[in-house]
Motif scaffolding. Structure first.
Motif, mmCIF file in Angstrom:
data_model
loop_
_atom_site.group_PDB
_atom_site.id
_atom_site.type_symbol
_atom_site.label_atom_id
_atom_site.label_comp_id
_atom_site.label_asym_id
_atom_site.label_seq_id
_atom_site.Cartn_x
_atom_site.Cartn_y
_atom_site.Cartn_z
ATOM 1 N N ILE A 186 32.402 52.784 25.319
ATOM 2 C CA ILE A 186 31.780 52.800 26.626
ATOM 3 C C ILE A 186 31.949 51.422 27.258
ATOM 4 C CG2 ILE A 186 29.588 52.997 27.829
ATOM 5 C CD1 ILE A 186 28.863 55.165 25.958
ATOM 6 N N SER A 187 31.772 50.370 26.476
ATOM 7 C CA SER A 187 31.924 49.047 27.045
ATOM 8 C C SER A 187 33.378 48.793 27.439
ATOM 9 C CB SER A 187 31.352 48.012 26.096
ATOM 10 O OG SER A 187 32.237 47.456 25.251
ATOM 11 N N ILE A 188 34.360 49.330 26.696
ATOM 12 C CA ILE A 188 35.777 49.159 27.035
ATOM 13 C C ILE A 188 36.046 49.929 28.335
ATOM 14 C CG2 ILE A 188 38.108 49.709 26.324
ATOM 15 C CD1 ILE A 188 37.288 49.130 23.505
ATOM 16 N N LEU A 189 35.490 51.108 28.410
ATOM 17 C CA LEU A 189 35.691 51.907 29.617
ATOM 18 C C LEU A 189 35.041 51.214 30.809
ATOM 19 C CD1 LEU A 189 35.204 55.583 28.500
ATOM 20 C CD2 LEU A 189 37.263 54.557 29.381
ATOM 21 N N LYS A 190 33.914 50.618 30.584
ATOM 22 C CA LYS A 190 33.238 49.928 31.642
ATOM 23 C C LYS A 190 34.085 48.747 32.129
ATOM 24 C CE LYS A 190 28.423 49.179 32.202
ATOM 25 N NZ LYS A 190 27.204 48.750 31.675
ATOM 26 N N ILE A 191 34.675 48.026 31.194
ATOM 27 C CA ILE A 191 35.519 46.868 31.520
ATOM 28 C C ILE A 191 36.763 47.355 32.277
ATOM 29 C CG2 ILE A 191 36.964 45.061 30.536
ATOM 30 C CD1 ILE A 191 34.908 44.767 28.350
ATOM 31 N N ILE A 192 37.309 48.457 31.793
ATOM 32 C CA ILE A 192 38.533 48.990 32.415
ATOM 33 C C ILE A 192 38.221 49.421 33.848
ATOM 34 C CG2 ILE A 192 40.177 50.878 32.357
ATOM 35 C CD1 ILE A 192 40.169 50.696 29.356
ATOM 36 N N VAL A 193 37.110 50.092 34.041
ATOM 37 C CA VAL A 193 36.757 50.589 35.358
ATOM 38 C C VAL A 193 36.466 49.418 36.283
ATOM 39 C CG1 VAL A 193 35.017 51.904 36.631
ATOM 40 C CG2 VAL A 193 35.945 52.793 34.508
ATOM 41 N N THR A 194 35.881 48.383 35.824
ATOM 42 C CA THR A 194 35.560 47.252 36.672
ATOM 43 C C THR A 194 36.726 46.280 36.795
ATOM 44 O OG1 THR A 194 34.582 46.089 34.819
ATOM 45 C CG2 THR A 194 33.102 47.351 36.249
ATOM 46 N N SER A 195 37.760 46.495 36.085
ATOM 47 C CA SER A 195 38.904 45.584 36.102
ATOM 48 C C SER A 195 39.712 45.776 37.392
ATOM 49 C CB SER A 195 39.758 45.854 34.872
ATOM 50 O OG SER A 195 41.048 45.355 35.058
ATOM 51 N N ASN A 196 40.104 44.705 38.012
ATOM 52 C CA ASN A 196 40.908 44.721 39.254
ATOM 53 C C ASN A 196 42.327 45.189 38.987
ATOM 54 O OD1 ASN A 196 38.911 43.908 40.904
ATOM 55 N ND2 ASN A 196 39.371 41.728 40.722
ATOM 56 N N THR A 197 42.838 44.901 37.849
ATOM 57 C CA THR A 197 44.210 45.276 37.516
ATOM 58 C C THR A 197 44.328 46.784 37.482
ATOM 59 O OG1 THR A 197 44.339 43.301 36.161
ATOM 60 C CG2 THR A 197 46.061 44.893 35.876
ATOM 61 N N LEU A 198 43.364 47.413 36.817
ATOM 62 C CA LEU A 198 43.412 48.856 36.729
ATOM 63 C C LEU A 198 43.239 49.471 38.112
ATOM 64 C CD1 LEU A 198 43.569 51.290 34.854
ATOM 65 C CD2 LEU A 198 41.082 51.271 34.796
ATOM 66 N N ASN A 199 42.355 48.929 38.886
ATOM 67 C CA ASN A 199 42.170 49.422 40.259
ATOM 68 C C ASN A 199 43.461 49.271 41.071
ATOM 69 O OD1 ASN A 199 39.527 50.194 39.894
ATOM 70 N ND2 ASN A 199 38.694 48.224 40.568
ATOM 71 N N PHE A 200 44.149 48.159 40.863
ATOM 72 C CA PHE A 200 45.415 47.910 41.584
ATOM 73 C C PHE A 200 46.466 48.932 41.172
ATOM 74 C CE2 PHE A 200 49.510 45.733 42.030
ATOM 75 C CZ PHE A 200 49.489 45.528 43.401
ATOM 76 N N ILE A 201 46.542 49.216 39.895
ATOM 77 C CA ILE A 201 47.525 50.180 39.380
ATOM 78 C C ILE A 201 47.211 51.557 39.927
ATOM 79 C CG2 ILE A 201 48.372 51.310 37.299
ATOM 80 C CD1 ILE A 201 48.007 48.639 35.852
ATOM 81 N N ILE A 202 45.945 51.926 39.973
ATOM 82 C CA ILE A 202 45.557 53.232 40.507
ATOM 83 C C ILE A 202 45.910 53.299 41.995
ATOM 84 C CG2 ILE A 202 43.598 54.730 40.995
ATOM 85 C CD1 ILE A 202 42.333 53.725 38.375
ATOM 86 N N MET A 203 45.627 52.245 42.687
ATOM 87 C CA MET A 203 45.925 52.221 44.124
ATOM 88 C C MET A 203 47.430 52.336 44.369
ATOM 89 S SD MET A 203 45.101 49.388 46.996
ATOM 90 C CE MET A 203 46.426 48.347 46.527
ATOM 91 N N VAL A 204 48.227 51.637 43.580
ATOM 92 C CA VAL A 204 49.686 51.700 43.722
ATOM 93 C C VAL A 204 50.167 53.103 43.412
ATOM 94 C CG1 VAL A 204 51.872 50.871 42.735
ATOM 95 C CG2 VAL A 204 50.086 49.257 43.325
ATOM 96 N N ALA A 205 49.628 53.715 42.393
ATOM 97 C CA ALA A 205 50.021 55.067 42.008
ATOM 98 C C ALA A 205 49.658 56.042 43.134
ATOM 99 C CB ALA A 205 49.356 55.475 40.701
ATOM 100 N N LEU A 206 48.452 55.881 43.682
ATOM 101 C CA LEU A 206 48.047 56.746 44.787
ATOM 102 C C LEU A 206 48.953 56.542 46.003
ATOM 103 C CD1 LEU A 206 44.142 56.667 44.725
ATOM 104 C CD2 LEU A 206 45.596 58.664 44.557
ATOM 105 N N LEU A 207 49.275 55.296 46.311
ATOM 106 C CA LEU A 207 50.184 55.008 47.446
ATOM 107 C C LEU A 207 51.554 55.608 47.199
ATOM 108 C CD1 LEU A 207 49.363 51.355 48.534
ATOM 109 C CD2 LEU A 207 49.202 53.404 49.910
ATOM 110 N N ALA A 208 52.053 55.498 45.969
ATOM 111 C CA ALA A 208 53.366 56.068 45.642
ATOM 112 C C ALA A 208 53.330 57.574 45.826
ATOM 113 C CB ALA A 208 53.770 55.688 44.232
ATOM 114 N N TYR A 209 52.249 58.197 45.373
ATOM 115 C CA TYR A 209 52.113 59.640 45.525
ATOM 116 C C TYR A 209 52.050 60.032 47.015
ATOM 117 C CZ TYR A 209 50.131 64.307 45.277
ATOM 118 O OH TYR A 209 49.904 65.649 45.458
#
Length: 169
Positions: free
Chosen positions: A5-28
């Motif tokens: 849960i703490s890893i997931l929390k870190i991942i969700v709050t991480s800017n890198t992961l948010n950036f990757i999701i945003m790039v993936a959404l933009l690509a889609y």
């Protein structure tokens, strides 16, 4: 689990992961919207506008070149027009002078005719007046002679009767 849960929390709050999701959404989204085709159309439109602009620039340069050629020929054309106008002016001037000479000659002939007619009229009038005056003077002279010498009266009557006798009717 706590760690997970703490890893997931870190991942969700991480800017890198948010950036990757945003790039993936933009690509889609780009793939779905087909943004490449829209960019290609925009680029083609801009390229077409640039080509039109170049073509219009070339046409404008051609027109400018023609206008410059006409401007260079303009003094020569003006000179030619002036020469033509002078030639026409000379022809008209000569024609007017000839017509004026003919008119003057005709007027002179008409004046001569009018003077001749008036001379004849005056001559006839003078002849008529002279004849009348001569007849009147002759009548007065005869009357004076008859008054002075009554025998002449008888002689003239006898002479007239002799003349009448000679005419055979």
């Amino acid at each position: 689990m706590q760690e997970l849960i703490s890893i997931l929390k870190i991942i969700v709050t991480s800017n890198t992961l948010n950036f990757i999701i945003m790039v993936a959404l933009l690509a889609y989204i780009i793939k779905k919207i087909n943004l490449n085709q829209t960019f290609d159309k925009a680029i083609a439109s801009v390229k077409s506008n640039i080509d039109k602009s170049d073509e219009e620039k070339q046409n404008a340069q051609n027109l400018l070149s023609k206008a410059n050629d006409l401007m260079q020929k303009l003094p020569e054309d003006i000179k030619t027009m002036e020469d033509n106008a002078k030639a026409k002016l000379d022809v008209f001037r000569k024609r007017i002078e000839e017509d004026a000479q003919k008119s003057i000659f005709n007027i002179g002939k008409n004046i001569d005719r009018a003077v001749s007619l008036e001379e004849k009229k005056i001559s006839n009038l003078l002849t008529d007046k002279t004849s009348k005056a001569s007849v009147e003077i002759a009548r007065q002279h005869i009357a004076k002679m008859l008054d002075e010498n009554p025998d002449l009266h008888k002689k003239f009557i006898q002479s007239s009767l002799d003349e009448l006798d000679r005419i055979n009717l």
